[in-house]
Design an enzyme around this catalytic site. Structure first.
Site, PDB file in Angstrom:
ATOM      1  N   ALA A  35       0.831  -1.203   0.000  1.00 39.30           N
ATOM      2  CA  ALA A  35       0.000   0.000   0.000  1.00 39.30           C
ATOM      3  C   ALA A  35       0.866   1.254   0.000  1.00 39.30           C
ATOM      4  O   ALA A  35       1.965   1.256   0.557  1.00 39.30           O
ATOM      5  CB  ALA A  35      -0.892   0.006   1.241  1.00 39.30           C
ATOM      6  N   ASP A  36       0.386   2.311  -0.655  1.00 39.77           N
ATOM      7  CA  ASP A  36       1.060   3.602  -0.495  1.00 39.77           C
ATOM      8  C   ASP A  36       0.252   4.427   0.505  1.00 39.77           C
ATOM      9  O   ASP A  36      -0.766   3.959   1.033  1.00 39.77           O
ATOM     10  CB  ASP A  36       1.246   4.317  -1.850  1.00 39.77           C
ATOM     11  CG  ASP A  36      -0.073   4.708  -2.510  1.00 39.77           C
ATOM     12  OD1 ASP A  36      -1.111   4.765  -1.820  1.00 39.77           O
ATOM     13  OD2 ASP A  36      -0.062   4.954  -3.723  1.00 39.77           O
ATOM     14  N   SER A  37       0.714   5.638   0.774  1.00 36.36           N
ATOM     15  CA  SER A  37       0.073   6.405   1.852  1.00 36.36           C
ATOM     16  C   SER A  37      -1.394   6.726   1.536  1.00 36.36           C
ATOM     17  O   SER A  37      -2.242   6.741   2.420  1.00 36.36           O
ATOM     18  CB  SER A  37       0.858   7.691   2.133  1.00 36.36           C
ATOM     19  OG  SER A  37       1.001   8.450   0.951  1.00 36.36           O
ATOM     20  N   ASP A  39      -3.361   4.846  -0.257  1.00 36.27           N
ATOM     21  CA  ASP A  39      -4.112   3.593  -0.060  1.00 36.27           C
ATOM     22  C   ASP A  39      -4.516   3.435   1.403  1.00 36.27           C
ATOM     23  O   ASP A  39      -5.634   3.009   1.701  1.00 36.27           O
ATOM     24  CB  ASP A  39      -3.247   2.382  -0.443  1.00 36.27           C
ATOM     25  CG  ASP A  39      -3.011   2.282  -1.946  1.00 36.27           C
ATOM     26  OD1 ASP A  39      -3.909   2.640  -2.713  1.00 36.27           O
ATOM     27  OD2 ASP A  39      -1.916   1.831  -2.335  1.00 36.27           O
TER      28      ASP A  39
END
Lengths: 79, 247
Positions: A35-37, A39
């Site tokens: 996940a990225d931030s 997400d």
């Protein structure tokens, strides 16, 4: 009714686009599930909807693993 | 460029550029919520929308009131649904030479022209991300790019919008939300009517098209950026200034 753990795992899998089998209780959204931030922000939004609660930003920032999400939801649903 | 079914929020919609934008978005089919600082202004917006046969209404919003931006977004979302078009248009001027500028003049510009852009954008993003479609259009100004004596405060706030637009565009582009700015040049509105004739004449000389702009010129640019046709445009500033400034 599915239990909280199952419901959380299902949402995590849906939001992050990973197979549910990859979502372990100890999985970190960023380190294990890619996940990225943004997400993680969306994931919190999805949890809020599923469990009909509002998670304040300070609390949301601390939810980085499946376990932490389950703990948060469990603690706040029982109230 | 149908905006049928979209909910649009336009701040500072009681007159000038904001009114033209509200009417144009409504003409394209959007339900338009336009804000004004007074109840009278809000009623006037409702009246012109009704007269145009448009969907939507005016609402009172004093952007500098604590919590007002968040409150109006949640009110609209409850009554109408998620806002997927936000036009940050509300703005004021407090012109003065820097050496004479008061802190109040500086602060008023930042509080009205800049902070609400942050607050409103933040408040609408959730709905846009969920919809996987959103349009944020910030109304900047040519002076944010060129500078203008007597407007250090105003031009600083307008230039800030360019940076805000680019950063937010990068943050949420992956969710189908575009963020752009429109930088009007010298548009014939109440805001520019106060300028002395001499200064106006000189300004017109610097405009390639040799005339002032019309609020509709800006409204058309905003309607384009709000439409599906601009789906691949983000983080950009569209300069609508008759060739007064070319970048």
């Amino acid at each position: 009714m599915e239990n909280i753990e199952q419901r959380v795992k299902k949402i995590v899998a849906e939001q992050l686009g990973v197979p549910e089998t990859d979502v372990k209780i100890e999985s970190s959204f960023v380190n294990d599930l890619g996940a990225d931030s943004l997400d993680t922000v969306e994931l919190v939004m999805a949890l809020e909807e599923e469990f009909e609660c509002e998670i304040p930003d300070e609390e949301a920032e601390k939810i980085t693993t499946v376990q932490q999400a389950i703990d948060y939801v469990s603690a706040h649903l029982s109230k | 460029m149908s905006l049928e079914g979209k909910i649009a929020l336009v701040t500072g919609a009681s007159r000038g550029i904001g009114q033209a934008i509200a009417l144009e978005l409504a003409k394209q089919g959007a339900t338009v919520l336009g804000t004004a600082t007074s109840d009278g202004g809000a009623e006037a917006i409702t009246a012109y929308l009704n007269a145009a046969g448009a969907k939507g209404q005016g609402l009172r919003l004093q952007v500098t009131e604590e919590g007002a931006c968040e409150a109006i977004v949640s009110q609209i979302e409850k009554e109408f649904g998620a806002i997927t078009i936000l036009v940050n248009n509300a703005g004021i001027t407090r012109d003065n030479l820097l050496m004479r500028m008061k802190d109040e003049e500086w602060d008023a510009i930042m509080a009205t022209n800049l902070k609400p852009v942050y607050q409103l954008s933040k408040a609408v993003i959730r709905g846009m991300m969920k919809a996987r479609w959103g349009r944020i259009v910030n109304i900047a100004s040519v002076v944010g790019a060129t500078g203008n004596p007597g407007q250090t405060n105003y031009s600083a706030a307008k230039a800030a919008l360019f940076g805000f637009t680019k950063s937010l565009a990068r943050e949420i582009g992956s969710r189908g939300v575009t963020v752009n700015a429109v930088a009007p040049g010298f548009i014939d509105t109440d805001m520019t009517k106060v300028l002395p004739e001499e200064q106006k004449a000189k300004l017109v000389e610097s405009i390639a098209l040799g005339r002032l702009g019309d609020p509709q010129d800006i409204a058309d640019a905003v309607a384009f950026l709000a439409s599906d046709k601009a789906g691949y445009v983000t983080g950009n500033t569209l300069h609508v200034n008759g060739g007064m400034f070319m970048n």
